[in-house]
Structure formats: C-alpha cells, structure tokens
Design a protein around this motif. Structure first.
Motif, PDB file in Angstrom:
ATOM      1  N   THR A   1     -17.585  -8.656 -27.051  1.00 14.05           N
ATOM      2  CA  THR A   1     -17.821  -7.395 -27.463  1.00 14.05           C
ATOM      3  C   THR A   1     -18.962  -7.487 -28.747  1.00 14.05           C
ATOM      4  O   THR A   1     -20.042  -6.466 -28.673  1.00 14.05           O
ATOM      5  N   THR A   2     -18.793  -8.437 -29.578  1.00  8.23           N
ATOM      6  CA  THR A   2     -19.913  -8.301 -30.498  1.00  8.23           C
ATOM      7  C   THR A   2     -21.312  -8.768 -29.906  1.00  8.23           C
ATOM      8  O   THR A   2     -22.146  -8.099 -30.380  1.00  8.23           O
ATOM      9  N   ALA A   3     -21.282  -9.634 -28.884  1.00  7.79           N
ATOM     10  CA  ALA A   3     -22.565 -10.084 -28.359  1.00  7.79           C
ATOM     11  C   ALA A   3     -23.093  -8.804 -27.541  1.00  7.79           C
ATOM     12  O   ALA A   3     -24.302  -8.612 -27.752  1.00  7.79           O
ATOM     13  N   TRP A   4     -22.216  -8.062 -27.010  1.00  6.19           N
ATOM     14  CA  TRP A   4     -22.840  -6.948 -26.113  1.00  6.19           C
ATOM     15  C   TRP A   4     -23.339  -5.999 -26.965  1.00  6.19           C
ATOM     16  O   TRP A   4     -24.478  -5.418 -27.005  1.00  6.19           O
ATOM     17  N   ASN A   5     -22.512  -5.679 -28.113  1.00  6.46           N
ATOM     18  CA  ASN A   5     -22.956  -4.713 -29.162  1.00  6.46           C
ATOM     19  C   ASN A   5     -24.225  -5.147 -29.931  1.00  6.46           C
ATOM     20  O   ASN A   5     -25.067  -4.288 -30.342  1.00  6.46           O
ATOM     21  N   ALA A   6     -24.824  -6.341 -29.776  1.00 13.33           N
ATOM     22  CA  ALA A   6     -26.101  -6.779 -30.262  1.00 13.33           C
ATOM     23  C   ALA A   6     -27.136  -6.786 -29.388  1.00 13.33           C
ATOM     24  O   ALA A   6     -27.979  -7.326 -29.818  1.00 13.33           O
ATOM     25  N   GLY A   7     -26.659  -6.583 -28.092  1.00 10.92           N
ATOM     26  CA  GLY A   7     -27.767  -6.533 -26.982  1.00 10.92           C
ATOM     27  C   GLY A   7     -28.015  -7.868 -26.271  1.00 10.92           C
ATOM     28  O   GLY A   7     -29.041  -7.954 -25.749  1.00 10.92           O
ATOM     29  N   ASP A   8     -27.047  -8.971 -26.488  1.00 12.52           N
ATOM     30  CA  ASP A   8     -27.178 -10.131 -26.152  1.00 12.52           C
ATOM     31  C   ASP A   8     -26.164 -10.774 -25.035  1.00 12.52           C
ATOM     32  O   ASP A   8     -25.019 -10.727 -25.115  1.00 12.52           O
ATOM     33  N   ILE A   9     -26.680 -10.098 -23.860  1.00 14.55           N
ATOM     34  CA  ILE A   9     -26.108 -10.375 -22.415  1.00 14.55           C
ATOM     35  C   ILE A   9     -25.612 -11.944 -22.393  1.00 14.55           C
ATOM     36  O   ILE A   9     -24.703 -11.982 -21.771  1.00 14.55           O
ATOM     37  N   GLU A  10     -26.759 -12.664 -22.549  1.00 10.93           N
ATOM     38  CA  GLU A  10     -26.224 -14.241 -22.517  1.00 10.93           C
ATOM     39  C   GLU A  10     -24.999 -14.565 -23.262  1.00 10.93           C
ATOM     40  O   GLU A  10     -24.333 -15.349 -23.169  1.00 10.93           O
ATOM     41  N   GLY A  11     -24.937 -13.933 -24.534  1.00 12.45           N
ATOM     42  CA  GLY A  11     -24.030 -14.203 -25.716  1.00 12.45           C
ATOM     43  C   GLY A  11     -22.646 -13.631 -24.901  1.00 12.45           C
ATOM     44  O   GLY A  11     -21.548 -14.327 -25.111  1.00 12.45           O
ATOM     45  N   PHE A  12     -22.877 -12.518 -24.302  1.00 12.18           N
ATOM     46  CA  PHE A  12     -21.591 -11.980 -23.839  1.00 12.18           C
ATOM     47  C   PHE A  12     -21.217 -12.633 -22.615  1.00 12.18           C
ATOM     48  O   PHE A  12     -19.875 -12.857 -22.483  1.00 12.18           O
ATOM     49  N   MET A  13     -22.100 -13.627 -22.029  1.00 14.81           N
ATOM     50  CA  MET A  13     -21.486 -14.264 -20.731  1.00 14.81           C
ATOM     51  C   MET A  13     -20.865 -15.620 -21.208  1.00 14.81           C
ATOM     52  O   MET A  13     -20.610 -16.139 -20.276  1.00 14.81           O
ATOM     53  N   LYS A  14     -21.032 -15.971 -22.419  1.00 15.17           N
ATOM     54  CA  LYS A  14     -20.349 -17.167 -22.876  1.00 15.17           C
ATOM     55  C   LYS A  14     -18.766 -17.286 -22.512  1.00 15.17           C
ATOM     56  O   LYS A  14     -18.258 -18.436 -22.396  1.00 15.17           O
ATOM     57  N   GLY A  15     -18.214 -16.050 -22.339  1.00 13.32           N
ATOM     58  CA  GLY A  15     -16.845 -15.927 -22.018  1.00 13.32           C
ATOM     59  C   GLY A  15     -16.501 -16.452 -20.672  1.00 13.32           C
ATOM     60  O   GLY A  15     -15.426 -16.527 -20.422  1.00 13.32           O
TER      61      GLY A  15
END
Length: 141
Positions: A35-49
């Motif tokens: 959620t934090t990564a998505w809301n920062a516009g960071d799709i790559e960070g979102f994908m870490k899960g």
C-alpha cells in the motif's frame, strides 16, 4: 495431574497462537508495504510482495497471467500514471493458515482517484519461501 495437563495445554495453545500471529503479522506487513509503495507511485516497490518467479499466477479481468515480469508489465500498462493509480487501501477480511508454509488472504481493494474510484476483491495465496513470505497467486477482480 489434571491441573498440570490443563496448564500445559493452555501454554501450548498460547504459544501456537503467538507463532501463527507472527506469520500472520508478516503477511499483513507485506500488504501494508505494498500500500505504501503504491501510494508513492512505486509499482516496482509494490511488486516486492510477489514471488519473483515465472510460476507466479495473477488472475484478473483479462484471465490468468503467469510470471513476475508479465504481472509487472500488466500493472505498468493498466496504471501508467498517478491519476490511474490513485490512493490504494486494503480491507483484509480473512487471513487463514492453510499449512506450515501457506496462507490464504481474502480482502477488498479500493482506489480513490480523481478519474473515478475503482474497487474490487482479492484472494491471495501466500507461501513461505526460504525465510520470507511471498504472494504466489493473486486473483483480483
């Protein structure tokens, strides 16, 4: 003797509950980090899960897609900018242990967006790989 057996049973149940809670908390942390990564516009960070593997399965409105890279490309294509990404919230309805290395997660997702909100439900299969929990299957609608 009965009191001692009962006391041991209570201690075992509390220990078992605590051990499960630690795993469940790790899984909930993955979703919070996403959620934090998505809301920062960071799709790559979102994908870490997600499990970084060709066997990752994502099922959405277009049907099943296999692989981490295909899933990442699908997210990039579907959410090319901040307006389409919006602000993500998850409402976790159930986190259920299936075995020592698998959990099922059921929840709702919601995107608050200036171009119109979007929402749906998801079911995740989360697996312990090595010492880390990773999403190995995601069915979002």
């Amino acid at each position: 003797m009965k009191k001692l057996s009962l006391l041991l049973l209570i201690c075992f149940l509390q220990f078992s509950s605590h051990a499960q809670s630690k795993d469940e908390q790790a899984i909930r942390n993955i979703l919070a980090e996403q959620t934090t990564a998505w809301n920062a516009g960071d799709i790559e960070g979102f994908m870490k899960g997600y499990w970084k593997n060709d066997s990752l399965l994502f099922i959405g409105k277009s049907g099943p897609k296999y692989g981490f890279d295909a899933t990442l490309q699908n997210y990039r294509k579907s959410y090319p900018d901040a307006a389409t990404m919006g602000k993500l919230t998850f409402d976790i309805l159930q986190v259920k242990r299936l075995s020592a290395i698998y959990f099922s997660v059921v929840g709702k997702w919601h995107l608050q967006r200036t171009i119109g909100d979007a929402q749906g439900h998801f079911t995740l299969l989360v697996k312990k790989i090595g010492k880390e929990w990773r999403i190995v299957q995601d069915h979002s609608s």
